[in-house]
Write an enzyme that holds these catalytic residues in place. Structure first.
Site, PDB file in Angstrom:
ATOM      1  N   CYS A  61      -0.142   2.924   6.272  1.00  0.00           N
ATOM      2  CA  CYS A  61       0.338   1.597   6.619  1.00  0.00           C
ATOM      3  C   CYS A  61       0.526   0.782   5.349  1.00  0.00           C
ATOM      4  O   CYS A  61      -0.076   1.056   4.307  1.00  0.00           O
ATOM      5  CB  CYS A  61      -0.640   0.898   7.559  1.00  0.00           C
ATOM      6  SG  CYS A  61      -2.311   0.706   6.888  1.00  0.00           S
TER       7      CYS A  61
ATOM      8  N   HIS B 157      -9.254   3.108  -2.147  1.00  0.00           N
ATOM      9  CA  HIS B 157      -7.819   2.902  -1.952  1.00  0.00           C
ATOM     10  C   HIS B 157      -7.261   2.037  -3.085  1.00  0.00           C
ATOM     11  O   HIS B 157      -7.187   0.818  -2.954  1.00  0.00           O
ATOM     12  CB  HIS B 157      -7.622   2.233  -0.585  1.00  0.00           C
ATOM     13  CG  HIS B 157      -6.238   1.802  -0.256  1.00  0.00           C
ATOM     14  ND1 HIS B 157      -5.105   2.389  -0.780  1.00  0.00           N
ATOM     15  CD2 HIS B 157      -5.790   0.811   0.580  1.00  0.00           C
ATOM     16  CE1 HIS B 157      -4.033   1.786  -0.294  1.00  0.00           C
ATOM     17  NE2 HIS B 157      -4.418   0.828   0.527  1.00  0.00           N
TER      18      HIS B 157
ATOM     19  N   CYS C 280       0.811  -1.226   0.000  1.00  0.00           N
ATOM     20  CA  CYS C 280       0.000   0.000   0.000  1.00  0.00           C
ATOM     21  C   CYS C 280       0.840   1.270   0.000  1.00  0.00           C
ATOM     22  O   CYS C 280       0.358   2.321  -0.403  1.00  0.00           O
ATOM     23  CB  CYS C 280      -0.918   0.016   1.218  1.00  0.00           C
ATOM     24  SG  CYS C 280      -2.119  -1.315   1.269  1.00  0.00           S
TER      25      CYS C 280
END
Length: 416
Positions: free
Chosen positions: A401, A371, A92
């Site tokens: 994160c 996302h 991510c």
């Protein structure tokens, strides 16, 4: 050390990441990357023979998203063949890391013009490897086959980790839902007021028709009652067996007395979407030579690892680390962007750093907007820059994160 300037930031709208249902899902991932690379070139009149490198992020580099997306998308966008490209994966966090590496190249004096960004077609990765996409990491990371190593650093599913952290911290379902509701409300306000318009670029189909020109994922009709009615998403996944173990067992090996309560669901977790973003990073000498006005400078960046068992807790130490490198305090930051991978990530971040909630995810977060894994960090840097310019703030900090228990971070300063 030379400065690294941000000249511009662009991104696509985020489309719903479901095969055959999202407005972008029929397109090739390279098409989204090509779209933002064309926009960053054309908006700034860049002669692509002067582009030293293109540093791209993509988390699921397989199938259509494999084969060095950064380089191939640049060629598809009509960049000169001398403009090299590479593609990286920090799960991510890759979209921040691509910008950080671009800044490092410029600040070292070795390069003068680097384009950074990322792409993720979640609709494609869902179809290609649904289990991997849902987990956020390859199932092989459940266990290495080395029992001693696995006992030291067992990993779990990100959603189960989110529930575990909430259970440890005593954060309630109601508090997580409240954060998610604010995310929807702020995103709706930002969209209605045109706060994303400067960075947003339309995605066109091959025939020239519009594929998507607005955010597709937000649900402005969301209510507290509606969120409260949703069933937790990760109770069943926690006990899903892979390789002789389960996600719950992996966490309980490190935290044997922890009773994981399940709070996260589709409404207070990040949305599954498709998207891409690009930023133009240059040296002061390049900006002056080519008549480019810098919008911001990159003050500092940092990387931080943390416990991979809980996986989501690195943003707080990453923020502290990058603040120290920048010589700043939390009160100096006007705009905070912390990715809402799960509501608990943002909630814990705000609590641990004792932040003013009005400065955090001012225009909504991933609970509302989605996302697109490898692209999100680049999107958030552009969002922070746009908000600094809108509000007149000076400093913005972006972190998120990443699987494996990591977090990259960056501090930018708006320039007049």
């Amino acid at each position: 050390m030379a400065e690294a300037y941000i000249i511009d930031a662009v991104r696509t709208p985020r489309g719903i990441g479901k095969p055959g249902k999202g407005a972008l899902s029929h397109l090739h991932p390279q098409h989204l990357a090509m779209t933002v690379l064309k926009a960053i070139r054309d908006r700034n009149g860049i002669d692509t023979t002067t582009v030293d490198d293109i540093i791209w992020s993509c988390s699921s580099q397989n199938g259509k998203q494999g084969g060095d997306l950064g380089r191939m998308a640049a060629l598809a966008a009509g960049y000169d063949i001398t403009a090299s490209g590479t593609t990286l994966d920090r799960f991510c966090g890759g979209g921040i890391t691509s910008v950080n590496l671009a800044a490092a190249s410029v600040m070292s004096g070795m390069e003068d013009c680097v384009i950074a960004g990322g792409t993720e077609m979640m609709s494609y990765t869902a179809a290609y490897a649904a289990e991997q996409a849902n987990a956020g990491l390859p199932p092989r990371l459940m266990g290495s086959g080395n029992e001693a190593l696995d006992a030291l650093h067992p990993q779990s599913h990100q959603g189960v980790c989110g529930d575990a952290i909430a259970s440890i911290e005593g954060i309630t379902r109601e508090e997580l839902d409240a954060l998610a509701l604010v995310s929807q409300e702020r995103a709706d306000r930002a969209i209605r007021e045109g706060r994303f318009d400067r960075s947003l670029v339309t995605v066109y189909n091959e025939d020239g028709s519009v594929a998507l020109d607005h955010e597709e994922f937000p649900r402005p009709e969301t209510t507290a009652e509606g969120l409260a009615a949703l069933k937790p998403s990760f109770a069943g996944i926690a006990d899903f067996e892979i390789g002789g173990t389960t996600f719950r067992k992996q966490i309980n090996r490190r935290y044997p007395d922890l009773e994981i309560r399940h709070f996260h669901h589709a409404g207070n977790s990040s949305g599954v979407v498709d998207g891409a973003a690009a930023l133009l990073i240059v040296s002061p000498a390049y900006a002056e030579k080519h008549g480019l006005k810098p919008r911001a400078r990159i003050v500092a960046y940092a990387n931080q690892g943390d416990d991979p068992t809980l996986m989501l807790n690195a943003p707080v130490p990453a923020a502290k680390k990058v603040l120290e490198k920048a010589g700043l305090k939390t009160d100096d930051i006007d705009v905070w962007e912390i990715n809402e991978a799960f509501a608990v990530v943002a909630e814990k971040f705000i609590r641990d750093l004792e932040l003013d909630r009005d400065k955090v995810n001012i225009n909504g977060g991933a609970c509302a907007l989605g996302h697109p894994i490898g692209a999100t960090g680049s999107i958030l840097i552009g969002t922070a820059l746009d908000e600094l310019e809108r509000s007149g703030g000076r400093y913005g900090l972006v972190t998120m994160c990443a699987a494996g228990g990591m977090a990259p971070a960056i501090v930018i300063e708006r320039l007049d």
